[in-house]
Write a protein that holds these residues in place. Structure first.
Motif, short mmCIF file in Angstrom:
data_model
loop_
_atom_site.label_atom_id
_atom_site.label_comp_id
_atom_site.label_asym_id
_atom_site.label_seq_id
_atom_site.Cartn_x
_atom_site.Cartn_y
_atom_site.Cartn_z
N VAL A 66 -54.74 4.19 -18.98
CA VAL A 66 -55.68 4.96 -19.78
C VAL A 66 -55.66 4.45 -21.22
O VAL A 66 -54.69 3.84 -21.66
CB VAL A 66 -55.38 6.48 -19.75
CG1 VAL A 66 -55.58 7.05 -18.37
CG2 VAL A 66 -53.97 6.77 -20.24
N GLU A 68 -56.39 5.50 -25.37
CA GLU A 68 -56.55 6.53 -26.39
C GLU A 68 -57.35 5.88 -27.49
O GLU A 68 -56.97 4.82 -28.00
CB GLU A 68 -55.21 7.04 -26.88
CG GLU A 68 -54.47 7.83 -25.80
CD GLU A 68 -53.23 8.51 -26.32
OE1 GLU A 68 -52.65 8.04 -27.32
OE2 GLU A 68 -52.84 9.51 -25.71
N THR A 78 -59.53 10.55 -28.25
CA THR A 78 -59.75 11.02 -26.88
C THR A 78 -59.00 10.11 -25.93
O THR A 78 -58.76 8.93 -26.22
CB THR A 78 -61.24 11.05 -26.50
OG1 THR A 78 -61.76 9.73 -26.52
CG2 THR A 78 -62.03 11.95 -27.43
N ARG A 79 -58.63 10.67 -24.81
CA ARG A 79 -57.93 9.93 -23.77
C ARG A 79 -58.89 9.69 -22.63
O ARG A 79 -59.59 10.61 -22.20
CB ARG A 79 -56.75 10.76 -23.29
CG ARG A 79 -55.83 10.04 -22.38
CD ARG A 79 -54.64 10.94 -22.12
NE ARG A 79 -53.51 10.15 -21.75
CZ ARG A 79 -52.57 10.58 -20.95
NH1 ARG A 79 -52.64 11.78 -20.44
NH2 ARG A 79 -51.58 9.80 -20.64
N GLY A 80 -58.95 8.45 -22.15
CA GLY A 80 -59.91 8.20 -21.10
C GLY A 80 -59.72 6.89 -20.37
O GLY A 80 -58.73 6.18 -20.56
N LEU A 161 -53.46 13.10 -14.93
CA LEU A 161 -54.80 12.94 -15.51
C LEU A 161 -55.76 13.95 -14.88
O LEU A 161 -56.55 14.58 -15.58
CB LEU A 161 -55.30 11.51 -15.33
CG LEU A 161 -56.57 11.12 -16.06
CD1 LEU A 161 -56.48 11.37 -17.56
CD2 LEU A 161 -56.89 9.65 -15.79
N ALA A 164 -55.14 17.26 -16.42
CA ALA A 164 -55.70 17.33 -17.78
C ALA A 164 -57.20 17.59 -17.73
O ALA A 164 -57.73 18.34 -18.55
CB ALA A 164 -55.40 16.03 -18.54
N VAL A 165 -57.88 16.98 -16.76
CA VAL A 165 -59.31 17.23 -16.59
C VAL A 165 -59.53 18.69 -16.21
O VAL A 165 -60.36 19.40 -16.79
CB VAL A 165 -59.93 16.29 -15.53
CG1 VAL A 165 -61.34 16.72 -15.15
CG2 VAL A 165 -59.93 14.85 -16.04
N ASP A 169 -58.21 19.57 -21.03
CA ASP A 169 -57.55 18.77 -22.06
C ASP A 169 -58.11 17.36 -22.13
O ASP A 169 -58.01 16.70 -23.16
CB ASP A 169 -56.04 18.70 -21.78
CG ASP A 169 -55.37 20.05 -21.90
OD1 ASP A 169 -55.88 20.91 -22.66
OD2 ASP A 169 -54.35 20.27 -21.22
N CYS A 170 -58.68 16.87 -21.04
CA CYS A 170 -59.36 15.57 -21.03
C CYS A 170 -60.85 15.88 -21.06
O CYS A 170 -61.44 16.26 -20.05
CB CYS A 170 -58.99 14.77 -19.78
SG CYS A 170 -59.86 13.20 -19.70
N ASP A 172 -63.34 13.75 -22.22
CA ASP A 172 -64.22 12.59 -22.13
C ASP A 172 -64.99 12.68 -20.81
O ASP A 172 -64.41 12.67 -19.73
CB ASP A 172 -63.39 11.30 -22.18
CG ASP A 172 -64.25 10.07 -22.03
OD1 ASP A 172 -64.95 9.72 -23.00
OD2 ASP A 172 -64.24 9.47 -20.94
N THR A 175 -64.58 9.93 -18.10
CA THR A 175 -63.28 10.01 -17.44
C THR A 175 -63.23 11.19 -16.49
O THR A 175 -62.80 11.05 -15.34
CB THR A 175 -62.17 10.12 -18.49
OG1 THR A 175 -62.21 8.94 -19.30
CG2 THR A 175 -60.81 10.26 -17.85
#
Length: 186
Positions: A66, A68, A78-80, A161, A164-165, A169-170, A172, A175
Motif C-alpha cells: 500500500v 501513503e 491517505t492510505r491506498g 486493509l 480499515a475499509v 478508516d480507509c 480512498d 482502494t
C-alpha cells in the motif's frame, strides 16, 4: 417491453456543441451544449481525464503493498492502492499496471491479471478505472515518482486493509472499491 437499443435511444442526450472549458495537469473540464429527450437544451460540464489502472499488489507472503500519499484536495495523507493514468504510449493495460506499480512503490510483480473495469463517477466524469491483481510483488524495482507526488510505501495484511475499509478508516474510493471487489469476487 422495448429492446435495449430502443430504450437507450429514448434516454439519449444529443450533443449539439462541445469545447474544453479548462485545461490543467491531470484533467480537463469539458463543456457541452446538449438536447435532452424532451427537447430541452442545456449546458453540461464534466471532468475528463485519461483512463487509469489501480493495482492490488500481493507479496509472495500474502501481504498487500500500500501507499501513503498526501492528497491536497482533502488536506491529509491517505492510505491506498497504487494507481496511475494510462499514458499515450500505453496500449497494453497490463504493462501500464506493471509500470505504475514499480513507479509508485518500487515493487515489481511476477504477473498481473485484470479484475474489473468501472466508471467511478459517470454522472460528472468520464473517468475509467481498470483494476488489476498483481502477484509475486517484490521490492526489486525503483520508485520513480512524478514531480507532484510524495508517497511512502509499506505492506499490510489484506484483512487489516479490509477492516480499515469497513471501519471507514480507509476513505480512498479506488482502494475501498478494489478491496471490496476482491473480497467478494477475487
Amino acid at each position: 417491453m422495448t429492446d435495449d437499443a430502443t430504450h437507450d435511444e429514448e434516454l439519449a442526450w444529443e450533443t449539439l456543441y462541445g469545447e474544453t472549458a479548462y485545461i490543467c495537469p491531470g484533467f480537463d473540464i469539458q463543456r457541452e451544449q446538449v438536447r435532452l429527450p424532451d427537447g430541452t437544451e442545456t449546458d453540461f460540464d464534466y471532468l475528463s481525464e485519461s483512463e487509469s489502472v489501480v493495482v492490488l499488489p500481493f507479496t509472495p507472503d500474502g501481504e498487500i503493498v500500500v501507499i501513503e500519499e498526501w492528497r491536497q484536495a482533502v488536506k491529509r495523507v491517505t492510505r491506498g492502492l497504487p494507481a496511475g493514468g494510462v499514458e499515450g504510449e500505453d496500449a497494453d493495460l497490463e504493462a501500464t499496471a506493471h509500470r505504475e506499480l514499480e513507479e509508485e512503490t518500487g515493487y515489481e510483480a511476477d504477473a498481473v491479471e485484470h479484475l474489473t473495469t468501472v466508471e467511478p463517477a459517470n454522472g460528472f466524469s468520464d473517468a475509467v478505472f481498470h483494476y488489476y491483481l498483481a502477484e509475486g510483488c517484490e521490492p526489486t524495482g525503483e520508485q520513480a515518482l512524478d514531480d507532484d507526488e510524495s508517497i511512502g510505501v509499506e505492506t499490510t495484511e489484506f484483512d487489516d486493509l479490509l477492516a480499515a475499509v469497513e471501519a471507514g478508516d480507509c476513505r480512498d474510493g479506488r482502494t475501498a472499491f478494489g478491496v471490496c471487489y476482491y473480497e467478494l469476487f477475487g
